[in-house]
Design an enzyme around this catalytic site. Structure first.
Site, short mmCIF file in Angstrom:
data_model
loop_
_atom_site.label_atom_id
_atom_site.label_comp_id
_atom_site.label_asym_id
_atom_site.label_seq_id
_atom_site.Cartn_x
_atom_site.Cartn_y
_atom_site.Cartn_z
N GLY A 164 -9.22 51.31 20.33
CA GLY A 164 -7.82 51.67 20.21
C GLY A 164 -7.47 53.00 20.80
N GLU A 175 -20.07 49.85 18.52
CA GLU A 175 -19.96 48.40 18.73
C GLU A 175 -19.56 48.09 20.15
OE1 GLU A 175 -18.02 47.30 14.42
OE2 GLU A 175 -16.75 47.65 16.15
N GLY A 211 -14.12 53.12 16.83
CA GLY A 211 -13.42 51.84 16.84
C GLY A 211 -12.60 51.71 18.10
N VAL A 257 -6.39 55.82 19.50
CA VAL A 257 -6.84 57.09 18.93
C VAL A 257 -8.28 57.37 19.31
CG1 VAL A 257 -7.16 58.40 16.83
CG2 VAL A 257 -5.25 56.83 17.02
N ASN A 260 -5.96 42.28 12.04
CA ASN A 260 -7.10 41.81 12.82
C ASN A 260 -8.28 41.45 11.91
OD1 ASN A 260 -5.53 42.40 15.06
ND2 ASN A 260 -6.36 44.45 15.23
#
Lengths: 495, 495
Positions: free
Chosen positions: A264, A287, A262, A266, A377
């Site tokens: 971000g 993605e 994902g 991390v 989000n």
């Protein structure tokens, strides 16, 4: 510029953004390119927001994922959006959604196109699609994302194209444009490895539907790259250690399996951590391609990356397009209903790493809502991946805001991913491997390994007292949300 | 009987159930055939339960799904089960699970085999598999279910076979035995229609691993077929009307799309409802073939049905096996990680109909837990299907126990299926079509269409007051479980 419109009888469609925006009328459903800020409409939607300031105009807006350039905020402020799907990250839009002024459908990113094709959503009136150029057959060569543009171009009655001259034409070839057949005649999607390319290189569209072409020269909004801090580094280290151990136990090889990460801090820290590791020949089936993706390619650690967009910092954007020759054989951009499709995720055996807002003692995960009500989000692709992955990993900090908020809780206030779909949980405190564990075992492992020390005793007490009352998944319903309620009342979750 | 062991050098493996059960030792992990009571171990596990009465013996037991003949209960009573997965329906076992005496992993039915192959679960010691007969190459022709038997036979160190002489040998050919390759070398599963057969007709096993063969002549436990009542008929009618309308709107043809239906009264009523409808050439791609499946075949309405088991009443069992020649071209039994695999469910465009225990105003569904803590059966395949279906439908009665319990609630006490994965909700009161709706719209639709009149006003009040406080998904956390708490205190959810 006109050489970017290779189908010459479209030359007379060139117009201004303001003129093009007039094609969009009150009550219409609009599908726009744009996926995690990449390849979005830079001119027409902005012009629409301007128009909305002086006109009563309400549309339903679908995209790939989030838009850049504050466009969602501008549209929201001008009260142009009635309904929005499937994802957003804009603070102004978010506030209007949470106030109930704008309707938002928080949708698995793989599903919007499916729902359109199956006529399970209102049909599209206008598509707005960013392009690098238009081919001689009228087909569209997209830019930094594919998103839902293939479906939007196919299903909208009218198409507006924004040709972005900032994107070099030799972007041609990095996209793999494929769509599955409609039901009941759908065939196999023949991808068995991240690097398989099975489709065309441009998005087919009926040239008759192209009503306007607008030129822009604005780059994508850059991704905000936060430097790893001690918490994200701790999380990354726990995860890398876990992967090393999986290799030692013979469950994975040191090539691992294709990684999804994902967006971000991390995810960035984890991917960066691979740079100095012993893993090699890594692949991604994800993605979004982020800065860390290109860093890993440069470091010789990552051999191929598949996604739906390139969302990177300003520096990385220039690096990618100045060296496209080098990267083009190592990346591919796909429609999001291919990058995120359940069958491919299961078939390829993805290691999915996504961020949680909070998780509970049984491993249920909230990815979207603050205290059960206010959306941040959206679920994005986390569900597409977590539900079908080989390994489903969620990460978050154990506590935040000077430890006033614990992210490990008795019960999540909103469930996006159920315990059935969560294998590994990681905080800066530690990692809980939940595979093969029943709920009571999961709870003890999470309390032992993941919760912040300030909250450990109370969480253990909750679990122990719940167990006394019994059940497969022991809970005290009257107390399950007490931490959230305390936060609302006193600004701190601690007793 | 020995002619059912066509590999002659296995003849000397024939033994009693008691002797065979001795192969199972304390601490072992056992994989047994059996899926929704069909094709389960009838002798060896029962003998193990007997032995457990006088011996300290604890095993981990995996199956396809539920076992028949009270076997789970006998094993639980004898304290033989330490850990159980992935599904169960036994009241004695359930009580021990809820008391915390037996650990239970409630698992998506498609995933157990995946987890075993990926070594994400403890590895199997012994497999116990019911067979119609053993082929000349030692391979196993299964009976009324396939379940996880292919994986169990492949991965267990030792195999015990129960040959059931009640099942005619000409069951050969109704099974389609296929397994996907291990990661990272998995290929496409080449099924594009329910009737595709892509595999072998018997389960491969290394004959060296076959340690014991036991003969039985006990039929499967019959399914309890509850007659449709006014509530289930109301639900079925709402659904049939909905399908007719979908056809009228051009979204479906009157062949619909392949149907999956969970076990139970409602599914039975819905399928029965198709008999007198105008739909034709229907197909199923489901987990279980029930009485209604064969009724629909007989009525000429259903042309093909794919599943992992045949679970029928005593009458229907005889009907099927007395007329196997007629049915064999219209049915197929698959491994459950094929019947339930996400990619096929998405590819085929399944209409999934499953039963909820309760759902909430936003469409989150609880399929498993009573008041958030006590498990009933398990998630089964409902998640596999709901998450990837073309249409995901959940049904339940609006209220029960003289309306003391509402099944439509402010917030579910346990989430198995999130609102992202739920398209249509149906109670006897009515149907809510949630496609394309944002949370606040979903809530109003559910309150308007599904809730029992006794609870409507209070549910509307909850929603209205939550909206005043705001949020994308408005809730009052301090009140969200008040209905469950009132039920626990006063025996009724109503104020």
């Amino acid at each position: 510029m006109l050489e970017r419109i290779r189908l010459e009888n479209l030359h007379n469609k060139v117009t201004t953004a303001e003129e093009a925006a007039k094609i969009i009328k009150d009550g219409m459903v609009i599908g726009s390119s744009g996926f995690t800020k990449a390849g979005d409409s830079k001119a027409v939607l902005a012009a629409l927001a301007e128009r909305g300031k002086n006109e009563n105009l309400k549309i339903t807006l679908m995209t790939g994922a989030s838009l850049g350039h504050g466009t969602d905020g501008k549209l929201a402020e001008a009260n142009v959006i009635k309904k929005r799907m499937p994802f957003q990250v804009d603070p102004i839009l978010r506030n209007k959604i949470n106030a109930g002024d704008i309707l938002f459908i928080d949708q698995h990113l793989s599903e919007s196109a499916e729902l359109l094709h199956a006529k399970n959503l209102q049909q599209l009136d206008v598509a707005v699609i960013e392009a690098a150029y238009i081919e001689r057959d009228g087909s569209i060569v997209p830019t930094t994302s594919v998103g839902n543009s293939v479906t939007f171009a196919a299903m909208a009655k009218k198409v507006i194209i924004e040709i972005n001259t900032q994107v070099p034409e030799d972007v041609y070839g990095i996209h793999d444009i494929y769509q599955a057949e409609d039901y009941p005649f759908r065939n196999v999607i023949p991808i068995v490895a991240p690097w398989n390319k099975i489709g065309r290189r441009s998005i087919p569209v009926d040239p008759e539907k192209i009503e306007a072409i607008v030129f822009t020269d604005i780059k994508d909004s850059p991704a905000d790259i936060a430097k790893p801090d001690h918490k994200t580094i701790a999380i990354a280290n726990h995860l890398l250690h876990f992967f090393e151990n999986e290799v030692a136990l013979g469950r994975l090889t040191d090539r691992l399996l294709p990684i999804q990460a994902g967006i971000g801090k991390v995810a960035n820290a984890v991917l960066t951590g691979f740079k100095d590791s012993n893993f090699y020949d890594l692949t991604m089936f994800s993605e979004v391609l982020q800065d860390s993706t290109f860093d890993l390619i440069d470091a010789g650690k990552l051999s191929f990356a598949s996604a739906s967009s390139i969302t990177v910092s300003k520096e990385c954007y220039d690096r990618v397009f100045d060296n496209l020759q080098k990267y083009r054989e190592k990346i591919v951009l796909r429609p999001q209903n291919i990058s995120n499709t359940p069958g491919l995720i299961r078939r390829l055996g993805i290691i999915a790493i996504n961020t949680a807002i909070e998780f509970d003692i049984y491993g249920n995960v909230n990815s979207t809502h603050i205290s059960g009500t206010k959306i941040m989000n959206g679920i994005g692709g986390s569900g597409d991946f977590a539900r079908n992955a080989y390994l489903s990993i969620f990460v978050t900090q154990a506590a935040s805001k000077e430890n006033k908020i614990s992210h490990v809780l008795p019960m999540v206030s909103h469930t996006d991913h159920t315990e059935h779909d969560v294998d590994i949980l990681v905080t800066d405190v530690g990692l809980a491997d939940l595979r093969g564990l029943a709920p009571r075992e999961r709870a003890q492992k999470i309390i032992d390994n993941c919760v912040h020390p300030d909250y450990k005793e109370e969480l253990q007490s909750y679990f122990d007292r719940a167990c006394e009352r019994g059940g497969h998944t022991p809970h005290l319903l009257e107390e399950a949300f007490s931490w959230h309620l305390r936060l609302a009342e006193k600004g701190i979750m601690k007793k």
